[in-house]
Design a protein around this motif. Structure first.
Motif, short mmCIF file in Angstrom:
data_model
loop_
_atom_site.label_atom_id
_atom_site.label_comp_id
_atom_site.label_asym_id
_atom_site.label_seq_id
_atom_site.Cartn_x
_atom_site.Cartn_y
_atom_site.Cartn_z
N PRO A 419 0.78 -1.48 -0.12
CA PRO A 419 -0.35 0.24 0.31
C PRO A 419 0.44 1.47 -0.30
CG PRO A 419 0.17 -1.82 2.28
CD PRO A 419 0.55 -2.61 1.15
N ARG A 423 2.15 6.01 -3.87
CA ARG A 423 2.76 6.87 -3.26
C ARG A 423 4.19 7.21 -3.66
NH1 ARG A 423 2.55 9.55 2.85
NH2 ARG A 423 2.29 12.66 1.42
N ARG A 426 4.62 7.67 -7.25
CA ARG A 426 3.39 9.38 -7.52
C ARG A 426 5.06 10.78 -7.10
NH1 ARG A 426 -1.03 7.75 -4.89
NH2 ARG A 426 -0.57 9.22 -3.33
N LYS A 427 5.64 10.38 -6.20
CA LYS A 427 5.65 10.85 -5.12
C LYS A 427 7.40 10.53 -5.78
CE LYS A 427 5.40 14.91 -1.75
NZ LYS A 427 5.06 15.66 -0.74
N SER A 455 8.32 4.61 12.64
CA SER A 455 6.80 5.30 12.54
C SER A 455 6.20 3.96 11.32
CB SER A 455 7.13 6.48 11.74
OG SER A 455 5.80 6.66 10.68
N ILE A 456 4.96 4.14 11.74
CA ILE A 456 4.10 2.79 10.78
C ILE A 456 4.13 3.39 9.50
CG2 ILE A 456 2.84 1.70 12.57
CD1 ILE A 456 0.70 3.33 11.57
N SER A 457 4.86 4.20 8.69
CA SER A 457 4.48 4.47 7.20
C SER A 457 6.10 5.33 6.56
CB SER A 457 3.44 5.48 7.06
OG SER A 457 3.65 5.98 6.25
N PRO A 504 -7.13 0.90 -5.94
CA PRO A 504 -7.39 0.96 -5.10
C PRO A 504 -7.33 -0.83 -4.18
CG PRO A 504 -8.69 2.07 -6.13
CD PRO A 504 -7.91 1.89 -7.63
N GLY A 505 -7.91 -0.93 -5.51
CA GLY A 505 -8.30 -2.09 -4.75
C GLY A 505 -7.48 -4.02 -4.32
N THR A 508 -4.60 -4.24 -0.43
CA THR A 508 -4.77 -4.69 0.76
C THR A 508 -5.35 -5.90 0.69
OG1 THR A 508 -7.58 -4.69 0.30
CG2 THR A 508 -6.16 -2.23 1.24
N TYR B 24 -11.47 4.73 -3.23
CA TYR B 24 -10.62 3.13 -2.27
C TYR B 24 -11.96 2.32 -2.09
CZ TYR B 24 -6.51 5.62 -1.78
OH TYR B 24 -4.61 6.31 -2.15
N TYR B 47 -6.00 1.35 4.67
CA TYR B 47 -6.52 1.83 3.60
C TYR B 47 -6.08 3.66 4.39
CZ TYR B 47 -8.56 -0.68 -0.19
OH TYR B 47 -8.54 -0.76 -1.48
N LEU B 49 -3.91 4.25 6.36
CA LEU B 49 -3.12 5.11 5.90
C LEU B 49 -2.75 5.67 4.69
CD1 LEU B 49 -0.04 2.15 7.65
CD2 LEU B 49 -1.14 4.16 8.87
N ILE B 50 -3.19 4.59 3.90
CA ILE B 50 -3.03 5.83 2.55
C ILE B 50 -3.50 6.75 2.23
CG2 ILE B 50 -3.60 4.68 -0.07
CD1 ILE B 50 -4.09 2.14 0.87
N GLY B 53 -1.16 9.48 3.45
CA GLY B 53 -0.74 10.25 2.29
C GLY B 53 -0.68 10.77 1.45
N ASP B 54 -2.82 10.50 1.08
CA ASP B 54 -3.45 11.83 -0.02
C ASP B 54 -2.89 12.44 0.47
OD1 ASP B 54 -3.67 8.92 -1.26
OD2 ASP B 54 -5.72 8.71 -1.34
N GLU B 56 -1.44 13.93 2.64
CA GLU B 56 -0.64 14.97 3.25
C GLU B 56 -0.20 15.49 1.40
OE1 GLU B 56 2.31 13.34 6.64
OE2 GLU B 56 2.08 12.12 4.43
N ASP B 57 -0.33 15.14 0.78
CA ASP B 57 0.28 15.55 -0.89
C ASP B 57 -0.74 16.57 -0.89
OD1 ASP B 57 2.34 13.78 -0.56
OD2 ASP B 57 1.14 11.67 -1.90
N PRO B 65 0.60 9.21 10.70
CA PRO B 65 0.42 8.74 9.83
C PRO B 65 -1.15 7.85 10.55
CG PRO B 65 2.31 7.56 10.87
CD PRO B 65 2.43 9.37 10.84
#
Lengths: 601, 95
Positions: A419, A423, A426-427, A455-457, A504-505, A508, B24, B47, B49-50, B53-54, B56-57, B65
């Protein structure tokens, strides 16, 4: 860009082991110098305590380890040895009286244990380390001090996360700790397949502490056996296992069992977050330690190839056998590069390790298992026989299997990475920010373990991946190795393109296999990035083997093949260099990993 | 869905969040209620967490997070983000 100047600058402020006069002297003495670390003396102590593995009368040698395994018992002499060595101190941070200053050192020490007996590695080591790290990451002063006291007194800790019905799906955990009328918490439920369940003085339990949905409804609890009422917990019957037979796997059941309200680690509701943060340390460390199993596998196979004569010639001299040895050795070096860079990143890039730790856990475990399988084909019938001179191989092969599913299954690791990838595509991957060069400098000093900064991300950052293009910018990189780095860079570009297009699907548990494979390919590219940068940044180490690009050529070729890219024909001299190295390290009694350490005896 | 260039107003932020959540969980925007727990739509911890991120951007903010774990509805999340924007990104520098 990492250039030579930058590397030197980064090292200038660091008192690396190369500044130590004793180390410099030893470099003179050795044909191929080892990467000396401050723990070398204690590593040698530990090796001496274990003694010659091949001596049939050694109480901690292969014969004794095999006998304990056949009996389904822990090796008692090994446990006494580790008590005497004070292994538990390796799991405790220095401010609490222990020796856990650096993850790479912890891994080196535990690798020795895994080389001799993986049951000791798991049953004496990792099983206490996992709960301890959660306490260091989230516990208050009292909890941290108590966990340290238990471990430093030689006690055992266990973690109860797993419930057989829910596997890695922690959010569905049913085990609960809800407040009773007297303000204390009441434990209800079962935790299953726990090493040392019966013998532990302290436990960390993952429990639901709120009925609300979402990710703030679980907590971790630090519970000491002494705090429990008589008769609690109820011990479930022992689980019998295919490998790690000596490890006493049990289960715990609690029924309305009161525990003090201050047992919660950190604040209530932090259970999931704490687990995801501290597992970064253990997902990094455990597979890296487990690489000790492949080291023994290589040693046993080299011994066999060296002794065995077929068709009038030594097995070791046959090109086919040599190529299998070379490939398994290369895979071990890949594991070491990725694991070492990840371990150093935990210190230097704690905000990004949520990516690296899970990628490394997946990739290292996979390579180790595949390499052991390949080596088993050299041993033929000898790998199938449980006794005799090579019987230790089949035990190590069985003991390796939990690397694939234990402490987070490989697919669950990929699901942690996946997941984050769109991002990055993209960045983050467009950002050229480089990691500190210290992540690649073997043995160089590290800041303390920053448990609180995990951190978890990764927050959309991935500086390790950016170091692949930086490597391409180095003028030291040429010839075959440059060609292969370009193959990996093409793969990296494809991964980025495909990640940007993920639906998106696909992010997960419903992800298609192709999507999960993207996470696996990301891990492979990361491993190749670690390999080429380890080569680039450690050529000044007076290690003739390490500075020779041929191991890195082999490593990148193996990784390219693994992701389905054609690495081209590997020059024969590359394979021959690697297989010769395996045999000479066997004959000289040197370790097979990156550290190339001379073994005592 | 138009993404505003300037700092989004309350309504803009809410409708942007609704659109992301709908994307999502693959539902129609009209089916997303801003007072319902995100988990109800199957927007699980990953999701969340995702989505962070969205956000934040989109807002050029640095967030914890776990922001969507702690503010589990679109309304709660929007309120928290408005406060954060009003305070000028207290949790850190914008990237």
């Amino acid at each position: 860009m990492i250039d030579e100047t930058g590397s030197r600058d980064a090292q200038a402020g660091i008192a690396g082991p190369e500044d130590d006069p004793a180390t410099a002297a030893s470099i003179e003495d050795l044909a191929a110098a080892t990467i000396d670390t401050p723990t070398t003396a204690s590593l040698n102590d530990l090796e001496h305590l274990f003694g010659d593995p091949w001596d049939p009368d050694n109480p901690t040698g292969h014969a004794a380890v095999l006998a304990a395994d056949e009996a389904g018992e822990m090796l008692a002499a090994g446990e006494r040895l580790l008590d005497g060595y004070g292994l538990n101190a390796e799991f405790v941070p220095p401010e609490l009286g222990g020796r856990l200053t650096r993850l790479d050192h912890l891994i080196e020490v535990m690798r020795v244990v895994f080389r001799y007996d993986p049951c000791l590695g798991l049953g004496y080591g990792a099983s206490s380390l996992i709960p301890a790290v959660n306490v260091w990451a989230a516990g208050d002063e009292r909890q941290r001090r108590r966990m340290a006291e238990v471990l430093l007194a030689g006690g055992r800790a266990v973690s109860g996360y797993h419930e057989l019905a829910h596997g890695n799906d922690f959010a569905r955990a049913e085990f609960s700790a809800l407040p009773g009328d007297d303000g204390r918490l009441r434990l209800n439920g079962r935790k299953e397949v726990i090493a040392n369940a019966r013998r532990a003085e302290a436990m960390v339990l993952f429990a639901r502490t709120s009925d609300a949905p979402g990710s703030r409804s679980h907590s971790q609890l630090f519970v000491e056996k002494a705090d429990l009422p008589a008769g609690a917990p109820v011990h479930l019957p022992r689980f019998h296992s295919a490998g790690m037979r000596g490890v006493q796997l049990g289960g715990l059941e609690f029924r309305d069992c009161p525990i003090p309200a201050d047992a919660v680690l950190g604040a209530p509701g932090l259970g999931m977050e704490t687990a995801l943060r501290s597992f970064q340390v253990t997902r990094t460390a455990l597979p890296a330690m487990t690489a000790g199993i492949l080291e023994t596998g290589l040693e046993v196979t080299a011994r066999f190839a060296n002794e065995r004569v077929l068709y009038g010639r030594s097995l070791a001299g046959m090109p086919y056998i040599g190529s299998i040895l070379a490939d398994a050795f290369t895979d071990l070096l890949i594991c070491d590069c990725l694991a070492t860079v990840t371990a150093r990143s935990v210190h230097l890039l704690p905000g990004e390790t949520s990516l690296y730790a899970s990628a490394a856990k997946y990739f290292v475990a996979t390579l180790l298992m595949d390499a052991m399988d390949a080596l088993s084909r050299v041993l033929g019938a000898q790998f199938y026989i449980r006794d005799g001179g090579y019987g230790i191989f089949q035990k190590h092969l069985r003991d390796l299997a939990p690397a694939g599913f234990g402490h987070t299954a490989r697919v669950a690791c990929l699901s942690t990475v996946l997941p984050q990838l769109p991002r990055l595509a993209r960045k983050g991957w467009l950002d050229d920010t480089q990691p500190p060069a210290g992540v690649f400098h073997l043995g160089a000093d590290l800041p303390p373990l920053p448990f609180e900064r995990l951190s978890i991300s990764s927050g959309g950052r991935d500086s390790l991946s950016a170091s692949l293009s930086a490597a391409l910018g180095s003028c030291e990189l040429d010839g075959e190795l440059r060609r292969l780095v370009l193959v990996i860079a093409a793969e990296q570009a494809d991964v980025r393109r495909e990640c940007a297009a993920l639906a998106p699907g696909d992010l997960t548990v419903a992800a298609r296999p192709e999507a999960l494979r993207l996470a696996a390919r990301y891990a492979a590219v990361l491993a190749a990035t670690a390999c080429v940068n380890i080569w680039l940044h450690n050529r000044e180490r007076h290690d003739a083997f390490l500075s020779d690009p041929r191991w890195a050529v082999a490593a990148l070729g193996r990784i390219a093949e693994r992701v389905g890219r054609d690495p081209g024909q590997r020059p024969r001299h590359v394979t021959e260099r690697l297989s010769a190295e395996v045999l000479s390290r066997y004959r000289d009694r040197r370790g097979f990993g990156l550290s190339n350490r001379r073994l005592p005896g | 869905m138009n993404i505003p260039e300037s700092a989004p107003s309350d309504t803009d932020l809410r409708s942007w969040l609704r659109a992301r959540v709908a994307h999502y969980v693959q539902l129609d925007v009209a089916d997303i209620d801003t007072t319902t727990a995100l988990t109800t739509y199957g927007l699980d911890s990953v999701y969340a967490l995702i989505l962070c991120g969205d956000i934040e951007d989109h807002l050029e903010l640095v967030l914890e997070p776990t922001v969507a774990w702690d503010h589990p509805t679109i309304d709660a999340l929007a309120r928290h983000l408005e406060e954060t924007l009003a305070q000028g990104s207290p949790s850190g520098e914008s990237r």
